[in-house]
Design an enzyme around this catalytic site. Sequence first.
Site, PDB file in Angstrom:
ATOM      1  N   SER A 138       0.799  -1.235   0.000  1.00 25.12           N
ATOM      2  CA  SER A 138       0.000   0.000   0.000  1.00 25.12           C
ATOM      3  C   SER A 138       0.826   1.277   0.000  1.00 25.12           C
ATOM      4  O   SER A 138       0.272   2.365  -0.148  1.00 25.12           O
ATOM      5  CB  SER A 138      -0.946   0.011   1.212  1.00 25.12           C
ATOM      6  OG  SER A 138      -1.990  -0.910   1.042  1.00 25.12           O
ATOM      7  N   LYS A 173       0.296   3.555  -2.842  1.00 26.71           N
ATOM      8  CA  LYS A 173      -0.856   4.455  -2.873  1.00 26.71           C
ATOM      9  C   LYS A 173      -0.419   5.918  -2.859  1.00 26.71           C
ATOM     10  O   LYS A 173      -1.227   6.816  -3.135  1.00 26.71           O
ATOM     11  CB  LYS A 173      -1.789   4.173  -1.687  1.00 26.71           C
ATOM     12  CG  LYS A 173      -2.567   2.863  -1.818  1.00 26.71           C
ATOM     13  CD  LYS A 173      -3.507   2.652  -0.639  1.00 26.71           C
ATOM     14  CE  LYS A 173      -4.414   1.440  -0.898  1.00 26.71           C
ATOM     15  NZ  LYS A 173      -4.237   0.355   0.031  1.00 26.71           N
ATOM     16  N   SER A 185      -6.318   3.770   4.116  1.00 28.53           N
ATOM     17  CA  SER A 185      -5.693   2.868   3.139  1.00 28.53           C
ATOM     18  C   SER A 185      -6.737   2.056   2.386  1.00 28.53           C
ATOM     19  O   SER A 185      -6.518   0.888   2.045  1.00 28.53           O
ATOM     20  CB  SER A 185      -4.687   1.920   3.823  1.00 28.53           C
ATOM     21  OG  SER A 185      -3.817   1.357   2.880  1.00 28.53           O
TER      22      SER A 185
END
Length: 385
Positions: free
Chosen positions: A55, A58, A120
Amino acid sequence: MKKTLLSIVLSCITLSSVYAQSTFTTTASHAYLMDYDTGAVLLDKKGEDLMAPASMSKLMTAYIVFDKLKQGQLSLDDKFTVSENAWKKGGSKSGSSTMFLNPNSTVTVGDLLKGVIIQSGNDACITIAENLAGSEENFAAEMTIKAREIGLEKSTFKNSTGWPNKEHLMTAQELALLARKIIQEFPEYYPLYSEKSFKYNGIKQENRNPLLYSMPEQADGMKTGHTEKSGYGLVASAKSSDGQRRLILVVNGLKTMKERGQEAKKILEWGFREFDNYTFYEKGNVVEEIPVWMGEKETVPAVADDNIVVTMKRLDYLKKKVSIIYDAPVKAPIKKGQRLGTLRISLPDGQNYDFPVVAGENVEKVGYFGKIKAAFIYMLTGKEE
């Protein structure tokens, strides 16, 4: 005649035991610590090796949105529709990190950004991707293109979420560079990364960045990551206790959430403790007066072409050597801004930092009688005036 002036050794202190401790070790499989202002690398463990970013990638999803907001192509109040696909792949049904979006609902870009950054949320990422590019695949391609545009030459994106894919790869170095760009280019949106919680659809979730809680006065971003393959990772940004310095850290491959928090804090504290930024000259400061041949003035000021700031170990600063290297005398005419030489800062380990020094003003040639005078002096003394 080449001259080296201004050679100054400020101290000759020898503390070998302290230098031995500066070889920092970490349990992270990948680690990269960078000074925000100077770009100096303080720690590099496999920083240029490709890895699964989870993540942490991101950050690029958010970068795309920030960029479109800055260009006026988007507004925080614009509303996007949540597809069945986004709900299935990234929503509560997926069992992954989620914003808990409802299928076929609409949500503002502002809330989606919070869902991506604070929670997230994979569903938030997919919703952004589908609404901006038609599909997550198209958006991932746009992410890779944008990465190349901003200098990330190794990063490749295959989705908007960081979901495991053997071709979805980044380096710790490029994650650090991306974090730095977000802070530099989008100061109005960067504070989102320091928000500790966000409530959406009646569900409040906490920011997973452990440093926001263990270093609350210093840490203000940025993004965690975890998959079975990547382990636990973190892109972190924090300021020194006096607020004068910022460090950016990337770690990955840690075994537990606890280890991630502890290791990141330890590395940042080491970076703030062992290193500092030292300003030698500010832009335009006179470094040296350099002799001029056949000029209306006998010397020309050599000035710093830009702020000369170096990140170094505190103990190295005590043993540094500073010199200016140039060919003298400089023949007139001389134009302001013309490069005259190099300011060199040498460290005990043999590393040199070189910076250009330039003319601080114009110096015109002497006239006819001035040339005769200079030639006469040279004949009598063998020296240039």
